[in-house]
Each structure stands twice: as C-alpha cells, then as structure tokens.
Design an enzyme around this catalytic site. Structure first.
Site, PDB file in Angstrom:
ATOM      1  CD  GLU A  98     -80.392 -34.838 -43.825  1.00  0.00           C
ATOM      2  OE1 GLU A  98     -81.596 -34.613 -44.048  1.00  0.00           O
ATOM      3  OE2 GLU A  98     -79.969 -35.920 -43.411  1.00  0.00           O
ATOM      4  CE  LYS A  99     -88.062 -31.332 -39.527  1.00  0.00           C
ATOM      5  NZ  LYS A  99     -88.626 -32.659 -39.894  1.00  0.00           N
ATOM      6  CB  THR A 100     -82.892 -37.084 -41.155  1.00  0.00           C
ATOM      7  OG1 THR A 100     -81.534 -36.668 -41.315  1.00  0.00           O
ATOM      8  CG2 THR A 100     -83.050 -38.498 -41.652  1.00  0.00           C
ATOM      9  CG  ASN A 139     -83.889 -32.902 -46.637  1.00  0.00           C
ATOM     10  OD1 ASN A 139     -84.380 -32.023 -47.344  1.00  0.00           O
ATOM     11  ND2 ASN A 139     -83.219 -32.634 -45.549  1.00  0.00           N
ATOM     12  N   GLY A 163     -86.231 -30.562 -45.126  1.00  0.00           N
ATOM     13  CA  GLY A 163     -85.844 -29.223 -44.704  1.00  0.00           C
ATOM     14  C   GLY A 163     -84.447 -29.164 -44.127  1.00  0.00           C
TER      15      GLY A 163
END
Length: 423
Positions: A62-64, A219, A221
C-alpha cells in the site's frame, strides 16, 4: 480520519555546513560520487503497466500517506574512546535530522550482546502517524520498505527479494527478539520502526477489501516494485505508483500574482499593494529542470472561503510546494487536510518535473481504476505462476553446473524469505 502525515520530522535539523561529512559518508557507503539524496522515485502507473505486471514479477504494497525519509544508522565516538549509536533521518531535500535518543538495533552476529549494535546501515521508508485504538495520541511509526546498505554492505546492486530477505533476517528478526526481552525500550524510542508488508501483485481483491480498510494511517494508492531489479537512485521506471483517479495529484510550486493597489498611507509615496486582499492570480509552476520553473498553464482555483483559510494560516504562501488535483470541472484545486488547509509538501524542495506532470496527466485522462485492476487479477496470477516456474527451472539448471550450487545457496535463502504470503 485526520491526516496521517506527521507535522514535522523528529529530531534536530542540522546546519548544512555540519552535514557535509555525513553526506560524504552516505555517498561512500553507497559507492556514489554524488552526495545528493539517493532515494528512488516511482513513475505513475499507466495502462501499459498492466502488461508489465505480467511480463516480470513485482511486489505490491500500500502507498502510505506520510513523509518519505531515509534512516541512516551510524555511530559516534565517545570522550572515553568508546562508541555509541547515532541516528539520522534524511528527507527529500537532503536535510539531516539528528534523532535523540538514537535508535539501537542489535547486531545480528551477536544479538544478545547489548554493547554491540548495527551501524553503517541505510533504510528506506515512510514516516507516518498511526491511529491506534485506546491510545489518546497518534503513534509515530517508520515503515521500512527497502534497504540501501546493511552493516557496511552496499545492497543497492542486489535484487529486491534479496534486499527484503536481508531486512527480515538481519534486522527485524533480531530486533523483534530483542524487543521481546526488553519491551520497555519501545517507550523510550522517538518513534516505532516496523517492516512494511508486501504482497503478491495479483491479490487486488484482498488488498482493497481487507488490507486497506484496516490500515491505521492514510493511504493514497498502491506501489509495485520489480522483484528482480537493483535499487536505482533517482527515478526508477521499475517502481510503479498507482493511485485511484481521485488521488491523482501534482505537486506545484505556488507563486502569488499581483495584489490590488490602494492609496498610500500617511508618509508613503504612491499606491501600495493591499496584501490583505486576494491576488489576481495564484500561479502554479512546474519544474523543467535546473531551477527552471515555468507556469503550468492553469492557475490554482480557490473559493473565497479557501482564500480566507490561506490568509488565516499566517504563513508564507509564495514559493511553497502545494499538492493539487483536478476537479470534475477541470479546475486545479489544492488537496485539503482535515481542517481545510492545503496539503503543503514542505518535505520537497522542487515542484514535480514536467515529465512527472505529463505522466500524471496521462493517468488522469486515461485512468487505471480499481475495477480495471480487479479485472486482470486472474491473468496476472497466471503470469506470475509461469514466471516462478521459469525461475525455478533456471535455478535448477544453475545448480547443476559444477561449483555453483554452494554459491547460490545463500542467495536462495534470502530470496525464499522475501515476503509474506507470496509463496
């Protein structure tokens, strides 16, 4: 949920004249001539990357929504001639923050000896505020997703699965064992350190329905990183940044236009700018390289209420990096925080480069949606299965060559321990 982006990086920012030796040490550790920020930067996920995920294996995470920093573990000599750990965070502006108290990671070769600690190590990750049930304040956590150097070894030339395997075996395994024996240490840390979990690139349904809803932080992305490639300094075409259409944003440099003129006050000559009023334009600038910032072609659109918010911040506006999105009417607006103020990207020195801007614009015009990813999940899974079978056959052929099996054993050990749930 409130913003998970920490308001500031912990530690004392060091004067630039005091960081030259540190920058040189980092460059030497990574075998680089340049002392610039070495972190890798992703490219935007386009429709062509759906095929790329079937051509070679990628890891997904996951893109934090936090602050990207590097964690540099080193040491300082004490007045008594001994050595103590020293910890620095490095942001994308190449600022160094001296973290106190320093972090102490057990040395994997002597994990039970408290006087020995890990140094000459650089970890890549995201600093974020986690919201934890039962805790009154957000928890500051550094999520590690890559390793540039470990115990004096430059690991950037190794494959991603090898780098992650080293993270697990040589850093987090002895660290977690030490924490179990010394739980009080967590309360003394300036922030927690955790490994960021990675997943197979075909588990979209589980990611969207199970992983993302349970996150303790924001998140925006997904990130896909190629399993088989080295760590690249600067832009890396093998790191893909996917965002849902509403999260496709661009970081611009904001330039205020002209303010209306008012009559001069007593003792002043000529008309004066009315800085309490709204300027005629809020110009968005794009980086064309070499400090060449040019107008994007669209100004920032704000309402009167948003201008009141901006003015009420009592902060410098001109020249700051501001994160913006395109609304359904085609207007460029700032991405708001929970209190309505803009998402400033003070962690960045420059606006997005024109190549990044064009890539984001392509994603906006022809977005890859969540449903698009779900639709290709089965195809990617089948392709990854085939890729792993081919790699297994290649490894078996390699091992059958005289003298190479022993050399390959250690490499395989790290590769097979690369990620949770991948095998």
């Amino acid at each position: 949920m409130q913003s998970s982006v920490p308001p500031q990086i912990p530690g004392e920012i060091m004067p630039h004249e005091d960081t030259e030796q540190l920058k040189r040490a980092v460059a030497d550790l990574l075998e680089r001539d340049s002392t610039r920020f070495p972190g890798a930067q992703p490219v935007s996920f386009g429709r062509e990357h759906i095929t790329e995920l079937q051509r070679t294996e990628y890891f997904m995470c996951e893109k934090t929504d936090g602050i990207r920093v590097l964690l540099y573990l080193t040491y300082l000599e004490t007045e008594m001639g001994g050595f103590e750990p020293a910890t620095f965070l490095i942001d994308r502006k190449n600022n160094y923050y001296n973290v106190q108290p320093p972090l102490r990671f057990p040395y994997h070769k002597f994990p039970g000896e408290m006087d020995k600690f890990l140094f000459n190590t650089i970890l890549d990750g995201e600093l974020v505020h986690d919201t934890v049930a039962g805790e009154p304040h957000p928890r500051l956590v550094f999520y590690v997703f890559d390793c540039l150097a470990l115990d004096g070894e430059n690991t950037t030339g190794r494959r991603l699965d090898i780098r992650i395997g080293k993270l697990k075996e040589l850093i987090f395994k002895p660290y977690h064992a030490w924490i179990q024996r010394n739980p009080q240490y967590l309360e003394q840390q300036p922030f927690r350190v955790q490994e960021k979990q990675v997943y197979p690139p075909y588990s979209f349904l589980a990611m969207f329905n199970q992983v993302l809803p349970k996150l303790r932080h924001g998140n925006d992305g997904l990130i896909f990183t190629c399993k088989n490639t080295r760590y690249e300094f600067g832009t890396d075409k093998h790191i893909l940044k996917w965002k849902p259409p509403h999260e496709n944003t661009i970081d611009f440099k904001l330039r205020l236009g002209d303010f209306p003129l008012i009559d001069a006050e007593d003792g002043e000559e000529g008309p004066m700018p009315d800085y309490d009023a709204r300027p005629d334009r809020l110009i968005l600038l794009v980086n064309h390289g070499n400090n060449n910032n040019q107008p994007f072609g669209h100004d920032l659109y704000i309402t009167d209420q948003e201008w009141k918010i901006l003015k009420g911040l009592n902060q410098r506006l001109d020249g700051r990096i501001i994160e913006c999105y395109r609304d359904e009417l085609g207007r460029w607006r700032y991405k708001p925080e929970h209190d309505g103020s803009p998402r400033w990207r003070d962690d960045k020195k420059d606006a997005n480069h024109i190549s990044t801007v064009n890539s984001v614009l392509e994603s906006i015009e022809d977005p890859v949606t969540e449903q698009d990813l779900l639709n290709v999940e089965a195809r990617i899974k089948q392709a990854v299965k085939r890729l792993r079978e081919e790699e297994k056959m290649s490894r078996q052929n390699w091992q059958q060559q005289p003298g190479l099996a022993q050399h390959d054993a250690k490499k395989r050990k790290y590769s097979e321990a690369n990620m949770n749930g991948a095998h």
